[in-house]
Scaffold this motif. Structure first.
Motif, PDB file in Angstrom:
ATOM      1  N   ILE A   1      37.509  47.822  47.649  1.00  0.00           N
ATOM      2  CA  ILE A   1      38.692  47.557  48.476  1.00  0.00           C
ATOM      3  C   ILE A   1      38.831  48.681  49.500  1.00  0.00           C
ATOM      4  O   ILE A   1      38.857  49.859  49.146  1.00  0.00           O
ATOM      5  CB  ILE A   1      39.957  47.444  47.593  1.00  0.00           C
ATOM      6  CG1 ILE A   1      39.873  46.175  46.739  1.00  0.00           C
ATOM      7  CG2 ILE A   1      41.223  47.463  48.449  1.00  0.00           C
ATOM      8  CD1 ILE A   1      41.032  45.967  45.783  1.00  0.00           C
TER       9      ILE A   1
ATOM     10  N   TRP B   1      39.997  39.918  49.028  1.00  0.00           N
ATOM     11  CA  TRP B   1      39.824  40.173  47.591  1.00  0.00           C
ATOM     12  C   TRP B   1      40.876  39.442  46.793  1.00  0.00           C
ATOM     13  O   TRP B   1      42.066  39.487  47.130  1.00  0.00           O
ATOM     14  CB  TRP B   1      39.951  41.674  47.280  1.00  0.00           C
ATOM     15  CG  TRP B   1      38.856  42.480  47.886  1.00  0.00           C
ATOM     16  CD1 TRP B   1      38.937  43.249  49.014  1.00  0.00           C
ATOM     17  CD2 TRP B   1      37.515  42.595  47.417  1.00  0.00           C
ATOM     18  NE1 TRP B   1      37.718  43.832  49.267  1.00  0.00           N
ATOM     19  CE2 TRP B   1      36.827  43.436  48.294  1.00  0.00           C
ATOM     20  CE3 TRP B   1      36.822  42.040  46.325  1.00  0.00           C
ATOM     21  CZ2 TRP B   1      35.479  43.755  48.123  1.00  0.00           C
ATOM     22  CZ3 TRP B   1      35.485  42.361  46.153  1.00  0.00           C
ATOM     23  CH2 TRP B   1      34.828  43.214  47.053  1.00  0.00           C
TER      24      TRP B   1
ATOM     25  N   ILE C   1      44.499  41.506  50.265  1.00  0.00           N
ATOM     26  CA  ILE C   1      44.302  41.331  48.818  1.00  0.00           C
ATOM     27  C   ILE C   1      45.357  40.398  48.257  1.00  0.00           C
ATOM     28  O   ILE C   1      46.550  40.562  48.531  1.00  0.00           O
ATOM     29  CB  ILE C   1      44.428  42.695  48.112  1.00  0.00           C
ATOM     30  CG1 ILE C   1      43.377  43.646  48.661  1.00  0.00           C
ATOM     31  CG2 ILE C   1      44.269  42.560  46.612  1.00  0.00           C
ATOM     32  CD1 ILE C   1      43.751  45.061  48.434  1.00  0.00           C
TER      33      ILE C   1
END
Ligand code: ACO
Length: 323
Positions: free
Chosen positions: A299, A246, A305
């Motif tokens: 998430i 992400w 991330i």
């Protein structure tokens, strides 16, 4: 023994009042179509009269603390990233400490404009790696609407108010894998509020201290710089672009975000975007976006991330996080 920092709770808060592009059309010479096409923004939230950065920070913090499931008295450091503090002093972090009923732990503000949350996360990570802090509340909170000239179409369509927060707990495994911070003050005049308490108190007192921006130059620098920091972050961790699950970028402009995603060869479906609904909330934008994607289940534990930000200063930075 090495310690690591793990994000165990997130929270966000947006003021109730929504300012749409259609309303802006009645205030300055602009159009909904221009704003959408050039920025991706459709609306932003604006703090009510009497609602301050501290109030937004408190709401976001309480939500993050709830998700983390910690006791308030476990917090042993509070860091607030803000460009729009309630007072010259005490810091917003100290005011927040009192609101939350925490006593004695260090509390301080960080000023890195839109990169503020990344800076705050990096500072928290350093304290936690040395074992000097075990449970840190990191907040990005802004009432940017208070430093906007609402007659200047170059800036007033871009920004909004809000707050995001994260609770970090010490862990034996990372958590925060690495953080990367940069600044170059030579670019101060491209994006600034040129007045302040020391050089022009009268302007501040009279409400004439506003954001000034050379939009095109900021845009070009942001795209170039964010591309470089993606490479720096991946190299430091010996990771490949495809290892990032992400991208949670600073939400300034959907075209800047798209350019960074292209650099990562990442489909837009893997980029958390809130700029359409929030506008640019400066230091609050990354933790607000993070909170949205954590709460809607995108998430998940184990995901990698990449957060990145760019802002006035210029400042820029990134944080790579194992969720
Ligand atoms: N509505 C209509 N027209 C507008 C508006 C508006 N709201 N704002 C500017 N314009 C006009 C300008 O007057 C200019 O007109 P001119 O050519 O007749 O002089 C023209 O639009 C500018 O057009 P472009 O340069 O093509 O606009 P651009 O595609 O660069 O988009 C924007 C402008 C959205 C400001 C873009 O440059 C941008 O997003 N820059 C980065 C801003 C940013 O991210 N700032 C925050 C950084 S983070 C922080 O620390 C705060």
């Amino acid at each position: 023994m090495t310690h690591f920092a793990r994000i165990v709770g997130t929270g966000g808060y947006l003021p109730e009042r929504i300012l749409t592009n259609a309303e802006l059309e009645t205030m300055v010479d602009t159009s909904d179509a221009w704003i959408r096409e050039r920025t991706g923004i459709t609306q932003r939230h604006i703090a009510a009269e009497g609602e301050f950065t501290l109030d937004l920070a408190e709401q976001a913090s309480r939500r993050a603390i709830d998700m983390a499931g910690i006791r308030i008295d476990e917090i042993d450091m509070i860091i607030v990233a803000t460009t729009t503090p309630d007072q010259v002093f005490p810091s917003t972090a100290c005011l927040l400490q009192s609101r939350l009923g925490v006593h004695g732990c260090p509390a301080f503000d960080i000023q890195a404009v839109c990169t503020g949350f990344v800076y705050a996360l990096a500072v928290a990570d350093q304290f936690m790696r040395t074992g000097a802090a075990t449970t840190v509340l990191v907040v990005g909170a802004e009432t940017f609407s208070r430093i906007i000239d609402w007659t200047d179409r170059n800036t007033c369509v871009l920004f909004g108010d809000g707050a995001g927060a994260a609770v970090l707990k010490q862990d034996t495994a990372p958590g925060i894998l690495s953080t990367h911070l940069h600044a170059d003050g030579d670019y101060a005049n491209l994006l600034q509020v040129p007045q302040g308490v020391s050089n022009n108190l009268a302007a501040v007192q009279e409400g004439r201290a506003f954001v000034e921006m050379a939009g095109g130059e900021v845009f070009r620098m942001a795209v170039k710089t964010l591309g470089r920091i993606v490479d720096e972050t991946l190299e430091a961790n010996q990771l490949d672009k495809s290892d990032v699950d992400w991208l949670v970028p600073h939400q300034a402009n959907s075209r800047i975000i798209a350019a960074t995603a292209r650099k990562l060869r990442m489909p837009v479906s893997k980029v958390v975007q809130t700029v359409a609904e929030h506008g640019n909330t400066s230091a609050a934008s990354i933790p607000l976006a993070l909170d949205v994607a954590v709460r809607d289940g995108r998430i998940k534990r184990g995901d990698t991330i990449l957060m990145e930000g760019f802002g006035g200063g210029f400042t820029w930075g990134s944080a790579l996080v194992n969720w």
